[in-house]
Design a protein around this motif. Structure first.
Motif, PDB file in Angstrom:
ATOM      1  N   PRO A   1       0.568  -0.947  -0.193  1.00  6.53           N
ATOM      2  CA  PRO A   1      -0.068   0.069  -0.064  1.00  6.53           C
ATOM      3  C   PRO A   1       0.706   1.312   0.450  1.00  6.53           C
ATOM      4  N   HIS A   2      -0.044   2.714  -0.765  1.00 11.38           N
ATOM      5  CA  HIS A   2       0.807   3.413  -0.542  1.00 11.38           C
ATOM      6  C   HIS A   2       2.344   3.332  -1.033  1.00 11.38           C
ATOM      7  N   SER A   3       2.846   2.441  -2.185  1.00  9.02           N
ATOM      8  CA  SER A   3       4.477   2.493  -2.553  1.00  9.02           C
ATOM      9  C   SER A   3       4.343   3.227  -4.305  1.00  9.02           C
ATOM     10  N   GLY A   4       2.751   3.709  -4.315  1.00  9.19           N
ATOM     11  CA  GLY A   4       3.382   4.284  -5.849  1.00  9.19           C
ATOM     12  C   GLY A   4       2.830   3.899  -7.097  1.00  9.19           C
ATOM     13  N   ALA A   5       2.085   2.766  -6.384  1.00  6.69           N
ATOM     14  CA  ALA A   5       1.310   1.688  -8.088  1.00  6.69           C
ATOM     15  C   ALA A   5       0.484   2.481  -8.490  1.00  6.69           C
ATOM     16  N   GLY A   6      -0.565   3.550  -7.836  1.00  3.62           N
ATOM     17  CA  GLY A   6      -0.930   4.622  -9.055  1.00  3.62           C
ATOM     18  C   GLY A   6      -0.274   5.857  -8.958  1.00  3.62           C
ATOM     19  N   LEU A   7       0.514   6.167  -8.347  1.00  4.28           N
ATOM     20  CA  LEU A   7       0.689   7.483  -9.242  1.00  4.28           C
ATOM     21  C   LEU A   7       2.039   7.098 -10.714  1.00  4.28           C
ATOM     22  N   LEU A   8       2.062   5.616 -10.447  1.00  7.66           N
ATOM     23  CA  LEU A   8       2.339   5.096 -11.709  1.00  7.66           C
ATOM     24  C   LEU A   8       1.493   4.399 -12.881  1.00  7.66           C
ATOM     25  N   ALA A   9       0.101   4.512 -12.348  1.00  4.52           N
ATOM     26  CA  ALA A   9      -0.997   3.772 -13.219  1.00  4.52           C
ATOM     27  C   ALA A   9      -0.955   5.035 -13.650  1.00  4.52           C
TER      28      ALA A   9
ATOM     29  N   ALA B   1       2.714 -11.820 -19.610  1.00  6.56           N
ATOM     30  CA  ALA B   1       2.442 -10.071 -19.307  1.00  6.56           C
ATOM     31  C   ALA B   1       3.664  -9.378 -18.219  1.00  6.56           C
ATOM     32  N   ARG B   2       3.476  -8.319 -18.214  1.00  3.01           N
ATOM     33  CA  ARG B   2       4.783  -7.344 -17.770  1.00  3.01           C
ATOM     34  C   ARG B   2       4.244  -6.723 -16.346  1.00  3.01           C
ATOM     35  N   PHE B   3       4.899  -7.179 -15.304  1.00  2.00           N
ATOM     36  CA  PHE B   3       4.760  -6.731 -14.218  1.00  2.00           C
ATOM     37  C   PHE B   3       5.934  -5.325 -14.074  1.00  2.00           C
ATOM     38  N   VAL B   4       5.484  -4.752 -12.978  1.00  2.00           N
ATOM     39  CA  VAL B   4       6.423  -3.583 -12.841  1.00  2.00           C
ATOM     40  C   VAL B   4       5.354  -3.413 -11.365  1.00  2.00           C
ATOM     41  N   GLN B   5       6.636  -3.689 -10.441  1.00  2.00           N
ATOM     42  CA  GLN B   5       6.505  -3.649  -8.657  1.00  2.00           C
ATOM     43  C   GLN B   5       7.053  -2.538  -8.628  1.00  2.00           C
ATOM     44  N   LEU B   6       6.628  -1.525  -6.978  1.00  2.00           N
ATOM     45  CA  LEU B   6       7.113  -0.361  -6.896  1.00  2.00           C
ATOM     46  C   LEU B   6       7.512  -0.382  -5.487  1.00  2.00           C
ATOM     47  N   ILE B   7       9.095  -0.303  -5.578  1.00  2.00           N
ATOM     48  CA  ILE B   7       9.366  -0.175  -3.103  1.00  2.00           C
ATOM     49  C   ILE B   7       9.173   0.851  -2.628  1.00  2.00           C
TER      50      ILE B   7
ATOM     51  N   GLU C   1      12.952  -9.812 -18.655  1.00  2.00           N
ATOM     52  CA  GLU C   1      11.868  -9.513 -19.790  1.00  2.00           C
ATOM     53  C   GLU C   1      10.427  -9.265 -18.978  1.00  2.00           C
ATOM     54  N   GLN C   2       9.665  -9.905 -18.245  1.00  2.00           N
ATOM     55  CA  GLN C   2       8.724 -10.048 -17.688  1.00  2.00           C
ATOM     56  C   GLN C   2       8.648  -9.143 -15.961  1.00  2.00           C
ATOM     57  N   LEU C   3       9.240  -8.690 -15.733  1.00  2.00           N
ATOM     58  CA  LEU C   3       9.411  -7.903 -14.298  1.00  2.00           C
ATOM     59  C   LEU C   3      10.651  -6.948 -14.191  1.00  2.00           C
ATOM     60  N   LEU C   4      10.440  -5.925 -13.718  1.00  2.00           N
ATOM     61  CA  LEU C   4      10.517  -4.601 -13.826  1.00  2.00           C
ATOM     62  C   LEU C   4      10.437  -4.102 -12.441  1.00  2.00           C
ATOM     63  N   THR C   5      11.557  -3.537 -11.863  1.00  2.00           N
ATOM     64  CA  THR C   5      11.672  -3.157  -9.591  1.00  2.00           C
ATOM     65  C   THR C   5      11.509  -1.822 -10.100  1.00  2.00           C
ATOM     66  N   LEU C   6      10.458  -1.025  -9.822  1.00  2.00           N
ATOM     67  CA  LEU C   6      11.300   0.414  -9.583  1.00  2.00           C
ATOM     68  C   LEU C   6      10.859   1.042  -7.917  1.00  2.00           C
ATOM     69  N   ARG C   7      11.802   2.026  -7.550  1.00  2.00           N
ATOM     70  CA  ARG C   7      10.933   2.448  -6.378  1.00  2.00           C
ATOM     71  C   ARG C   7      11.041   3.791  -5.996  1.00  2.00           C
ATOM     72  N   TYR C   8      10.487   4.219  -5.528  1.00  2.00           N
ATOM     73  CA  TYR C   8       9.218   5.247  -5.717  1.00  2.00           C
ATOM     74  C   TYR C   8       9.559   6.192  -5.323  1.00  2.00           C
ATOM     75  N   GLU C   9      11.152   6.506  -4.426  1.00  2.00           N
ATOM     76  CA  GLU C   9      12.016   7.303  -4.694  1.00  2.00           C
ATOM     77  C   GLU C   9      12.414   8.016  -5.900  1.00  2.00           C
ATOM     78  N   ASP C  10      12.716   6.710  -7.036  1.00  2.00           N
ATOM     79  CA  ASP C  10      13.297   7.274  -8.306  1.00  2.00           C
ATOM     80  C   ASP C  10      12.193   7.787  -9.013  1.00  2.00           C
ATOM     81  N   LEU C  11      11.304   7.350  -8.881  1.00  2.00           N
ATOM     82  CA  LEU C  11       9.979   7.666  -9.275  1.00  2.00           C
ATOM     83  C   LEU C  11       9.349   9.132  -9.460  1.00  2.00           C
TER      84      LEU C  11
END
Length: 292
Positions: free
Chosen positions: A25-33, A138-144, A219-229
């Motif tokens: 929760p509140h890790s930035g998925a909404g911002l990226l969406a 599918a492609r997955f983007v996970q936010l940390i 090729e299916q998973l990318l991890t991004l940090r909220y701080e970088d976003l």
């Protein structure tokens, strides 16, 4: 003989390489969406009731996600969510409508423009294994994000705190959704201050993210940090654009009012901060948010 993969068709459009945004929760998925929703060709939904009901059913009772019908149920829910109808935006949650710039009844996108589908519903991470079965390409983007900032935002979010009410306790334990690893820990969880429960939710989601990192190909998973976003939006969007092989809008990131990085320093009470760091110390340290 191996059966060919199921190809979902929505509004006459084949769903190929859909994008799913994952995180605590509140890790930035909404911002990226928001950024994807405003990118050419994307139709991204966030928090539609048909998807949320399935996601939380799987989260509260993980055994459902291991049944033979789980894939079909989740695929059907997403198909309903992605349908573009004259008044379809009226069924969307307010964050989705706002991200899409919807001022009337909708829809927010034309079917003639859609080339990719995606979903950034809250807590989608708990359905990741089923999503992969439903959409093998599918492609997955996970936010940390720093668990201390996550805890601070959760403590101010009534919808997040509602899941800690006794009436809404999951139907099965152990349960990753609450971060309770063993049945015998449930009584300890019930007596824990709310800040500790928030830390457990973050810790459980981060552990799921680590498991996905170990099991999914690059090729299916990318991890991004909220701080970088937030602090380096141009670089983050460039990375995302390369990963998805399609242009992603960065204007939405610059225009969004994103929660401040490091706000936990002024928002968490000393006792809450101490508890959060105690509960999630291992993950906070591993991710570089705490010094070892």
């Amino acid at each position: 003989m191996r059966l060919p993969p199921h190809i979902l068709v929505v509004n006459g459009i084949k769903v190929r390489r859909p994008v799913f945004l994952l995180g605590a929760p509140h890790s930035g998925a909404g911002l990226l969406a928001r950024a994807l929703k405003r990118s050419p060709g994307f139709h991204v939904t966030m928090g539609r009731a048909c998807v949320a009901h399935v996601v939380y059913a799987f989260a509260r009772k993980p055994s459902i996600g291991r049944t033979s019908g789980a894939v079909r149920v989740l695929r059907d829910a997403l198909a309903e969510s992605w349908q573009v109808l004259p008044r379809s935006c009226g069924q969307c949650a307010e964050p989705c409508r706002e991200a899409g710039g919807v001022t009337g009844t909708g829809p927010c996108v034309s079917t003639s423009e859609i080339t990719r589908f995606g979903d950034g519903s809250p807590d989608l991470i708990y359905s990741a294994p089923v999503l992969l079965q439903a959409f093998p390409d599918a492609r997955f983007v996970q936010l940390i994000r720093d668990g201390r900032d996550v805890a601070a935002d959760m403590l101010a979010d009534p919808e997040c705190l509602a899941w800690f009410r006794p009436a809404l306790l999951p139907a099965e334990f152990p349960n990753t959704f609450l971060g309770v690893n063993k049945d015998e820990h449930l009584d300890r969880w019930k007596g824990m201050p709310t800040a500790g429960k928030c830390a457990l939710r973050w810790r459980g989601a981060v552990r799921l993210s680590a498991e996905l990192r170990r099991t999914l190909p690059e090729e299916q998973l990318l991890t991004l940090r909220y701080e970088d976003l937030v602090l380096k939006p141009a670089e983050s969007v460039a990375t995302l654009t390369e990963f998805l092989e399609t242009r992603v809008s960065k204007v939405a990131l610059y225009a969004a009012r994103a929660p401040e990085v490091g706000a936990w320093r002024t928002r968490l009470r000393p006792a809450d901060l101490e508890l959060v760091e105690k509960v999630a110390r291992e993950e906070l340290t591993r991710l570089g948010y705490l010094k070892s």
